[in-house]
Design a protein around this motif. Structure first.
Motif, PDB file in Angstrom:
ATOM      1  N   ARG A 163       0.726  -1.182   0.157  1.00 20.63           N
ATOM      2  CA  ARG A 163      -0.088   0.068   0.080  1.00 20.63           C
ATOM      3  C   ARG A 163       0.939   1.285  -0.083  1.00 20.63           C
ATOM      4  NH1 ARG A 163      -3.720  -0.594   4.697  1.00 20.63           N
ATOM      5  NH2 ARG A 163      -4.688  -2.156   3.562  1.00 20.63           N
ATOM      6  N   ARG A 165       1.348   5.392   0.386  1.00 18.58           N
ATOM      7  CA  ARG A 165       0.629   6.190   1.020  1.00 18.58           C
ATOM      8  C   ARG A 165       1.404   7.571   0.809  1.00 18.58           C
ATOM      9  NH1 ARG A 165      -2.846   4.068  -0.149  1.00 18.58           N
ATOM     10  NH2 ARG A 165      -4.796   3.024   1.258  1.00 18.58           N
ATOM     11  N   ARG A 267      -7.164   1.670  -4.923  1.00 22.39           N
ATOM     12  CA  ARG A 267      -7.937   2.853  -5.026  1.00 22.39           C
ATOM     13  C   ARG A 267      -7.163   4.306  -4.817  1.00 22.39           C
ATOM     14  NH1 ARG A 267     -11.597   5.551  -1.851  1.00 22.39           N
ATOM     15  NH2 ARG A 267     -10.917   4.258  -0.051  1.00 22.39           N
ATOM     16  N   ARG A 268      -6.669   4.347  -3.517  1.00 25.62           N
ATOM     17  CA  ARG A 268      -6.181   5.592  -3.510  1.00 25.62           C
ATOM     18  C   ARG A 268      -4.910   6.137  -4.239  1.00 25.62           C
ATOM     19  NH1 ARG A 268      -6.442   5.882   3.017  1.00 25.62           N
ATOM     20  NH2 ARG A 268      -4.881   7.981   2.892  1.00 25.62           N
ATOM     21  N   THR A 269      -4.414   5.094  -4.360  1.00 30.44           N
ATOM     22  CA  THR A 269      -3.080   5.567  -5.265  1.00 30.44           C
ATOM     23  C   THR A 269      -3.558   5.667  -6.748  1.00 30.44           C
ATOM     24  OG1 THR A 269      -1.785   3.857  -4.087  1.00 30.44           O
ATOM     25  CG2 THR A 269      -0.751   4.458  -6.230  1.00 30.44           C
ATOM     26  N   ASN A 271      -6.259   7.074  -7.367  1.00 34.57           N
ATOM     27  CA  ASN A 271      -6.929   8.293  -7.542  1.00 34.57           C
ATOM     28  C   ASN A 271      -5.799   9.447  -7.597  1.00 34.57           C
ATOM     29  OD1 ASN A 271      -9.533   7.507  -7.205  1.00 34.57           O
ATOM     30  ND2 ASN A 271      -9.563   7.512  -5.006  1.00 34.57           N
ATOM     31  N   TRP A 272      -4.709   9.201  -6.762  1.00 35.69           N
ATOM     32  CA  TRP A 272      -3.735  10.378  -6.759  1.00 35.69           C
ATOM     33  C   TRP A 272      -3.204  10.440  -8.036  1.00 35.69           C
ATOM     34  CZ3 TRP A 272       1.511  10.038  -7.871  1.00 35.69           C
ATOM     35  CH2 TRP A 272       2.395  11.200  -7.379  1.00 35.69           C
TER      36      TRP A 272
END
Ligand SMILES: [Zn+2]
Length: 291
Positions: A163, A165, A267-269, A271-272
Motif C-alpha cells: 500500500r 501512502r 483505489r487511493r493510489t 486516484n492520486w
C-alpha cells in the motif's frame, strides 16, 4: 512465490541408470542404496514433501557423500538440475516472488535429507532468499513449514500486497501479506511469507517502480508515451493490461512486478495518479512529481 508443475517422470529409472554408470565414482553406493532411495522417493510423493510427515533419513555417511557428489556432478543424468538453474535465471523465484532466481533450492534441505538431493519434485528455482531458508524446514508451532511450489496450489494466488501512502514528496510503502481465499495450509502460509518474503526488499522494489513511474510514466506503460489516458477508467485499464501481462509472463500473481502494478491500481493510489495525470496543460509523459 510460484506454482511449479509436479514432475517426477523418469526419476525412479534414473537411479538404476546411475547405479550402472561406471564412470560415476559412487555408482556402487547408488546401486546398494537404490531400494532405500526408491522407498524414500515414494514416501516423499505420498506425503507431498511435508517435513512434518516425510520420514527423516537414517544417517549414512557413504550415501550422503554419494548424493552430494551426484548433485554437483557433471554427468548427463543430472543435467536437468543445471538446466533448471539456467532456464529460470531472471524469472520469478518460486519461493519469494522476486525476479532474479539464479539458484536451485532443495525444498527439504540437502543437509537433513541427502536422499532427495537430485529428486526433481524437491528442486526449485530460487533467488538469494535461499539464505533465509538454508537448513530450516519447520517452524516451532504445529504445521509451520515453507510452502511447497508443487503441492501448495495457492502459492501463485495473490498474497503479497503493498500500500503506497503519502504519495507526494515522501511516499511510504506498507507491505501486507494476506492469505488467498480457501487456503488450507494456514500455518504454512504465515510461516512462509514471514520467514521468506523480505518486507524490506518487496517495499524497495515497489518504491523503485513507483519513483520510475512518477519520473517517466511510459517506463511502466509504453502507451503513455503516445497518449494521455482520457479518464481514470482508461488509466486503470492500461494498468490492468500490464498487470495481466506480468502475471501471465511469470505465471504467478506474486511476482514482484505484479505486486508493484497491483499497488498502482489500489483505489487511493489510482486516484492520486489520475489527479496528477489530469492536471490541465500537463505535457505528454511529463513527470507526475519529482521523487
Ligand atoms: Zn526468492
Amino acid at each position: 512465490m510460484k506454482k511449479i508443475a509436479l514432475d517426477y517422470t523418469g526419476q525412479f529409472r534414473l537411479l538404476k541408470e546411475i547405479a550402472n554408470y561406471r564412470r560415476f565414482p559412487h555408482h556402487a553406493t547408488i546401486d546398494a542404496e537404490t531400494s532405500f532411495l526408491v522407498s524414500a522417493y515414494k514416501d516423499y510423493l505420498r506425503n507431498k514433501g511435508d517435513p512434518w510427515k516425510v520420514a527423516g533419513h537414517v544417517k549414512n555417511v557413504a550415501r550422503s557423500a554419494a548424493m552430494e557428489a551426484l548433485y554437483s556432478s557433471k554427468i548427463k543424468h543430472v543435467a536437468y538440475i543445471r538446466e533448471m538453474r539456467d532456464r529460470n535465471s531472471g524469472r520469478c523465484c518460486s519461493m519469494c516472488g522476486s525476479l532474479s532466481s539464479t539458484q536451485v533450492d532443495h525444498y527439504l534441505p540437502q543437509h537433513h535429507y541427502p536422499e532427495f538431493s537430485i529428486f526433481k519434485p524437491n528442486l526449485f528455482p530460487i533467488c538469494g532468499c535461499n539464505q533465509s531458508k538454508l537448513k530450516k524446514t519447520i517452524g516451532s508451532n504445529a504445521d509451520e513449514r515453507f510452502l511447497h511450489p508443487a503441492y501448495d496450489r495457492k502459492i501463485s494466488d495473490r498474497a503479497i500486497y503493498v500500500r503506497i501512502r503519502s504519495h507526494g514528496s515522501t511516499p511510504s510503502y506498507e507491505v501486507i501479506f494476506k492469505k488467498p481465499k480457501r487456503v488450507r495450509a494456514n500455518a504454512a502460509f504465515d510461516f512462509h511469507t514471514n520467514a521468506l518474503v523480505s518486507r524490506e526488499k518487496v517495499g524497495q522494489y515497489v518504491k523503485d517502480g513507483f519513483e520510475k513511474f512518477c519520473r517517466r510514466p511510459s517506463s511502466v506503460i509504453t502507451e503513455l508515451k503516445y497518449k494521455n489516458p482520457e479518464s481514470k477508467a482508461a488509466l486503470a485499464r492500461m494498468l490492468r493490461d500490464e498487470l495481466e501481462e506480468s502475471c501471465r509472463e511469470h505465471q504467478s500473481k506474486n511476482n514482484w512486478e505484479s505486486v508493484f502494478l497491483h499497488a498502482l491500481l489500489e483505489r487511493r493510489t489510482l486516484n492520486w495518479l489520475w489527479r496528477k495525470m489530469s492536471v490541465p496543460g500537463r505535457l505528454l509523459n511529463a513527470p507526475l512529481v519529482s521523487l
